[in-house]
Design a protein around this motif. Sequence first.
Motif, PDB file in Angstrom:
ATOM      1  N   ALA A  25       0.821  -1.212   0.000  1.00  0.00           N
ATOM      2  CA  ALA A  25       0.000   0.000   0.000  1.00  0.00           C
ATOM      3  C   ALA A  25       0.851   1.255   0.000  1.00  0.00           C
ATOM      4  CB  ALA A  25      -0.922  -0.006   1.227  1.00  0.00           C
ATOM      5  N   GLN A 167      -8.785   4.820   3.587  1.00  0.00           N
ATOM      6  CA  GLN A 167      -8.747   3.624   2.753  1.00  0.00           C
ATOM      7  C   GLN A 167      -7.448   3.517   1.957  1.00  0.00           C
ATOM      8  OE1 GLN A 167     -12.149   2.214   0.694  1.00  0.00           O
ATOM      9  NE2 GLN A 167     -13.620   3.135   2.088  1.00  0.00           N
ATOM     10  N   HIS A 168      -6.604   4.533   2.070  1.00  0.00           N
ATOM     11  CA  HIS A 168      -5.278   4.493   1.449  1.00  0.00           C
ATOM     12  C   HIS A 168      -4.177   4.295   2.481  1.00  0.00           C
ATOM     13  CE1 HIS A 168      -6.917   5.947  -2.434  1.00  0.00           C
ATOM     14  NE2 HIS A 168      -7.779   6.565  -1.632  1.00  0.00           N
ATOM     15  N   ARG A 173      -5.954  -0.628   5.464  1.00  0.00           N
ATOM     16  CA  ARG A 173      -6.106  -1.605   4.390  1.00  0.00           C
ATOM     17  C   ARG A 173      -5.906  -3.026   4.931  1.00  0.00           C
ATOM     18  NH1 ARG A 173      -7.184   0.013  -0.231  1.00  0.00           N
ATOM     19  NH2 ARG A 173      -6.418  -1.870  -1.293  1.00  0.00           N
ATOM     20  N   TYR A 231     -16.138  -1.164   6.199  1.00  0.00           N
ATOM     21  CA  TYR A 231     -14.955  -1.839   5.654  1.00  0.00           C
ATOM     22  C   TYR A 231     -14.375  -2.874   6.624  1.00  0.00           C
ATOM     23  CZ  TYR A 231     -11.923   1.889   7.851  1.00  0.00           C
ATOM     24  OH  TYR A 231     -11.279   2.766   8.700  1.00  0.00           O
ATOM     25  N   GLN A 328      -3.130   9.184  -1.023  1.00  0.00           N
ATOM     26  CA  GLN A 328      -4.490   9.133  -1.571  1.00  0.00           C
ATOM     27  C   GLN A 328      -4.531   9.710  -2.979  1.00  0.00           C
ATOM     28  OE1 GLN A 328      -7.373  11.418   0.734  1.00  0.00           O
ATOM     29  NE2 GLN A 328      -8.412  11.977  -1.150  1.00  0.00           N
ATOM     30  N   GLN A 331      -2.709   7.539  -5.574  1.00  0.00           N
ATOM     31  CA  GLN A 331      -3.502   6.363  -5.945  1.00  0.00           C
ATOM     32  C   GLN A 331      -4.652   6.734  -6.882  1.00  0.00           C
ATOM     33  OE1 GLN A 331      -3.000   3.237  -5.519  1.00  0.00           O
ATOM     34  NE2 GLN A 331      -1.420   3.130  -3.945  1.00  0.00           N
ATOM     35  N   ASP A 332      -5.323   7.846  -6.592  1.00  0.00           N
ATOM     36  CA  ASP A 332      -6.430   8.259  -7.452  1.00  0.00           C
ATOM     37  C   ASP A 332      -5.928   8.720  -8.817  1.00  0.00           C
ATOM     38  OD1 ASP A 332      -8.335   7.618  -5.566  1.00  0.00           O
ATOM     39  OD2 ASP A 332      -8.476   9.633  -4.743  1.00  0.00           O
ATOM     40  N   ALA A 335      -5.284   5.658 -10.888  1.00  0.00           N
ATOM     41  CA  ALA A 335      -6.528   5.095 -11.404  1.00  0.00           C
ATOM     42  C   ALA A 335      -6.942   5.796 -12.693  1.00  0.00           C
ATOM     43  CB  ALA A 335      -7.632   5.212 -10.350  1.00  0.00           C
ATOM     44  N   ARG A 343      -9.943   3.437  -5.553  1.00  0.00           N
ATOM     45  CA  ARG A 343     -10.179   2.619  -4.362  1.00  0.00           C
ATOM     46  C   ARG A 343     -11.496   2.976  -3.687  1.00  0.00           C
ATOM     47  NH1 ARG A 343      -4.207   2.319  -1.409  1.00  0.00           N
ATOM     48  NH2 ARG A 343      -3.341   0.697  -2.791  1.00  0.00           N
TER      49      ARG A 343
END
Length: 375
Positions: A25, A167-168, A173, A231, A328, A331-332, A335, A343
């Motif tokens: 992660a 969530q990142h 996680r 989650y 975060q 990661q975005d 994507a 995510r």
Amino acid sequence: MTGDRTSGWTRRQALQSLALAGAAAAWAPRGLAQAPSRRIGVALVGLGHYSRDLLAPALQLTKHCRLAGLVTGSPGKLPEWQGRYGVPDRNVYSYDDFHRIADNPDIDAVYIATPNHLHKPLALVAANAGKHVWCEKPMAMDATEGEAMVKACRDNKVQLAVGYRMQHEPNTRRFMAMAKERPFGRIIKLRADAGWWGWRDGADDAWRLDPARGGGAMYDMGVYCVNAARYCTGLEPLAVSAFDETARRDLFKGVDETMRFRLEFPDDIVAECVTSFGRNLNTLQVDCERGWYAMSPFQGYEGNAGRASDGTVFEPQLGPRPRMQAEQMDQDALAILGNTAPRAPGEEGVADLRVLDAAFASARGDGKRVEIARG
């Protein structure tokens, strides 16, 4: 934090799994064999505390993003921002002329960090302009607004990601993975408490006491509890019972200071939650048939750590703030660059809003049990 030791999951296995999950992660965005060379141009929408103190500094740490534009309803803030970050005039907008962003190739995505009531209208403008949308939590004032945001982004073939920074975070996680692995057996119950005493006195945060703009503890902090309950179980709650326990009604007029709520999940799992603007709360615990695991803090900007009943220790995985926000956004951005799902997509935000809608209805009914709408 009490419970029995697990017999089905050794401490060594836990630590090895934690190390692998944390490393993946924390380092995957920067360690890809063929990492994209192009950076996503990001316009910050709303230049209050979160953008000023966290998002803008975090963008300087990212590998796949860059601060490309500014959108504000307070033009007096612009000279300082432009001087500090070198954003040209052509990439600066007001809320009134925000639609002109459609003609700006420098900007790929917008990050909406405004008071909650502006999330939906600004997201629709951005989506219709062909820009990807990153939106702070809660993504809207209610599930209906959230669904409209999801549809607009889908219709315009742009991504919609919700700013669920936790969530990142690697330890979070790991907890998400444990919802499937069930290393301590069946989940019985969990507790999630999120709150803080007082609030910043600046004009940037006066809206947090205004019901018309989405103020109150449930919108601001309760979302952490709801998202964590979902989650950590990997399930969607069926019903909620909520109680507004606001004490200072002379100050909290029309918004909740403290909310206590109980979520009912399938498999007889129950989540007991408290959110507050009058208490410092930051604990998440999952109790299972053969043990437990917990984090405190579980939603801090840094230092999120925990332990489990078998002796496993969850050490903080990321550096000091704003490393989490940088992770975060990287990661975005990946994507978008890889045309893969983020995510925390818009649908994740809508699921939380359905819970909030039911919780508010329950609180208005003095804690009456309210079933949660399904998607």
